[in-house]
Design a protein around this motif. Structure first.
Motif, short mmCIF file in Angstrom:
data_model
loop_
_atom_site.label_atom_id
_atom_site.label_comp_id
_atom_site.label_asym_id
_atom_site.label_seq_id
_atom_site.Cartn_x
_atom_site.Cartn_y
_atom_site.Cartn_z
N MET A 1 0.84 -1.20 0.00
CA MET A 1 0.00 0.00 0.00
C MET A 1 0.88 1.25 0.00
N ASN A 2 0.60 2.14 -0.91
CA ASN A 2 1.26 3.45 -0.95
C ASN A 2 0.32 4.51 -0.40
N GLU A 3 0.84 5.40 0.42
CA GLU A 3 0.07 6.54 0.93
C GLU A 3 0.55 7.80 0.22
N ASP A 4 -0.38 8.54 -0.35
CA ASP A 4 -0.07 9.80 -1.03
C ASP A 4 -0.69 10.92 -0.22
N ASN A 5 0.15 11.72 0.44
CA ASN A 5 -0.32 12.81 1.29
C ASN A 5 -0.56 14.05 0.45
N LEU A 6 -1.83 14.41 0.25
CA LEU A 6 -2.18 15.52 -0.62
C LEU A 6 -2.06 16.87 0.07
N ASN A 7 -1.71 16.86 1.37
CA ASN A 7 -1.41 18.11 2.06
C ASN A 7 -0.02 18.62 1.63
N PHE A 8 0.76 17.74 1.05
CA PHE A 8 2.12 18.08 0.64
C PHE A 8 2.07 19.04 -0.55
N GLY A 9 2.68 20.19 -0.38
CA GLY A 9 2.72 21.14 -1.49
C GLY A 9 1.35 21.65 -1.91
N LYS A 10 0.36 21.59 -1.00
CA LYS A 10 -0.99 22.07 -1.29
C LYS A 10 -1.57 21.44 -2.56
N LEU A 11 -1.39 20.12 -2.69
CA LEU A 11 -1.90 19.41 -3.86
C LEU A 11 -3.42 19.30 -3.82
N TYR A 12 -3.98 19.22 -2.62
CA TYR A 12 -5.41 18.96 -2.49
C TYR A 12 -6.25 20.13 -2.99
N ASN A 13 -7.26 19.78 -3.76
CA ASN A 13 -8.26 20.75 -4.19
C ASN A 13 -7.71 21.85 -5.09
N ARG A 14 -6.77 21.51 -5.97
CA ARG A 14 -6.31 22.50 -6.92
C ARG A 14 -6.36 21.91 -8.33
N GLU A 15 -6.65 22.75 -9.28
CA GLU A 15 -6.70 22.32 -10.68
C GLU A 15 -5.31 22.48 -11.27
N ASN A 16 -4.74 21.37 -11.70
CA ASN A 16 -3.35 21.38 -12.11
C ASN A 16 -3.19 20.52 -13.37
N SER A 17 -3.91 20.85 -14.41
CA SER A 17 -3.94 20.01 -15.60
C SER A 17 -2.63 20.08 -16.38
N HIS A 18 -2.15 18.90 -16.80
CA HIS A 18 -0.97 18.84 -17.66
C HIS A 18 -1.27 19.31 -19.08
N PHE A 19 -2.54 19.54 -19.38
CA PHE A 19 -2.94 19.85 -20.75
C PHE A 19 -3.20 21.34 -20.97
N GLY A 20 -2.70 22.16 -20.05
CA GLY A 20 -2.70 23.59 -20.27
C GLY A 20 -4.00 24.29 -19.94
N LYS A 21 -3.99 25.59 -20.20
CA LYS A 21 -5.15 26.43 -19.91
C LYS A 21 -6.29 26.16 -20.87
N LEU B 1 -20.34 18.88 -23.03
CA LEU B 1 -19.48 20.05 -22.89
C LEU B 1 -18.12 19.69 -23.50
N PHE B 2 -17.74 20.43 -24.54
CA PHE B 2 -16.46 20.20 -25.20
C PHE B 2 -15.50 21.31 -24.77
N VAL B 3 -14.36 20.91 -24.21
CA VAL B 3 -13.39 21.86 -23.68
C VAL B 3 -12.09 21.74 -24.47
N GLU B 4 -11.70 22.82 -25.10
CA GLU B 4 -10.42 22.85 -25.80
C GLU B 4 -9.37 23.45 -24.88
N ARG B 5 -8.28 22.71 -24.65
CA ARG B 5 -7.16 23.20 -23.87
C ARG B 5 -5.96 23.42 -24.79
N GLU B 6 -4.89 23.94 -24.24
CA GLU B 6 -3.70 24.22 -25.04
C GLU B 6 -3.12 22.96 -25.69
N TYR B 7 -3.10 21.85 -24.93
CA TYR B 7 -2.43 20.65 -25.42
C TYR B 7 -3.35 19.44 -25.52
N GLY B 8 -4.64 19.64 -25.36
CA GLY B 8 -5.57 18.53 -25.44
C GLY B 8 -7.01 18.99 -25.40
#
Length: 246
Positions: free
Chosen positions: A95-115, A138-145
């Motif tokens: 089992m791996n534990e991923d702590n989302l409090n690290f670096g304020k990962l929780y509850n943020r939009e961080n898409s690899h596919f751009g704005k 709903l069709f969403v066009e992003r920078e990279y996807g």
């Protein structure tokens, strides 16, 4: 003026009472292709995803050959991945534990596919459980996807938070433009396609099961430090590694 306020209050109360928070199972067919190869048929991937959802918590279970279970606990802001570790001599589940409090990962939009570049909305029909459903796309066009969301505007059942639980953690939170359209709706279909590449991933909802879960299903299983990771697990790092003892 009082009459208008009364009418508005009644409409608000009526809308609030018709919206129900979803609790139950969502079963999706999963498909992923890259360079014309269908990865969902590979033993290392999966073609079915079952999500058990309650009060922002969820369990994701795939039908891949190697056991994998993902447990997300909202109150802890942590995600646990349970899997078979072929390198483990004990042959017990890891089992791996991923702590989302690290670096304020929780509850943020961080898409690899751009704005987001643009959004467009239209009507569509999708067959679910041998019934045609009139839905919204709903069709969403992003920078990279590009992303495609299919959902219902009805108030029958809603998720309790603003998340695309089909995506990986760190990319789940919907940006405001998308959230205002979806309004916590269950996704009937979701597709992500990379621009300028033969690569896409899609999920199609095949069944909705309204169920009442005991809170115990979201408890972390009994575990101990995995051999070789005991020292690392004492540190306040994002990831920790365990072996199940149950």
């Amino acid at each position: 003026m009082r009459i208008l306020i009364l009418i508005f209050s009644l409409l608000f109360i009526n809308q609030s009472t018709t919206e129900k928070e979803f609790e139950g199972e969502l079963i999706y067919h999963h498909n992923m292709k890259m360079n014309s190869k269908n990865y969902s048929k590979s033993r290392n991937f999966y073609d079915t995803l079952t999500i058990s959802y309650k009060d922002k918590n969820y369990i994701k279970l795939t039908n891949k050959k190697e056991y994998e279970k993902i447990l997300f606990i909202d109150s802890l802001k942590k995600i646990y991945v349970i899997y078979k570790d072929n390198l483990s001599k004990s042959k017990k589940l890891s089992m791996n534990e991923d702590n989302l409090n690290f670096g304020k990962l929780y509850n943020r939009e961080n898409s690899h596919f751009g704005k987001i570049v643009s959004l467009s909305k239209s009507d569509t029909i999708l067959n679910l459980d041998k019934k045609d459903c009139e839905l919204k796309k709903l069709f969403v066009e992003r920078e990279y996807g590009n992303e495609t969301y299919v959902y219902s505007e009805s108030n029958d059942f809603k998720l309790t938070d603003n998340r695309n639980i089909l995506r990986n953690i760190g990319e789940q939170i919907h940006p405001e433009q998308i959230a205002s359209e979806l309004q916590n709706s269950i996704l009937y279909y979701y597709k992500l396609k990379v621009k300028n590449a033969d690569l896409y991933e899609e999920y199609r909802l095949v069944k909705i099961k309204n169920k009442v879960f005991e809170s115990s299903i979201f408890e972390i299983p009994e575990h101990k430090d995995a051999k070789g990771y005991k020292r690392e697990n004492k540190k306040q790092s994002r990831f920790k590694y365990y072996e199940l003892t149950e």
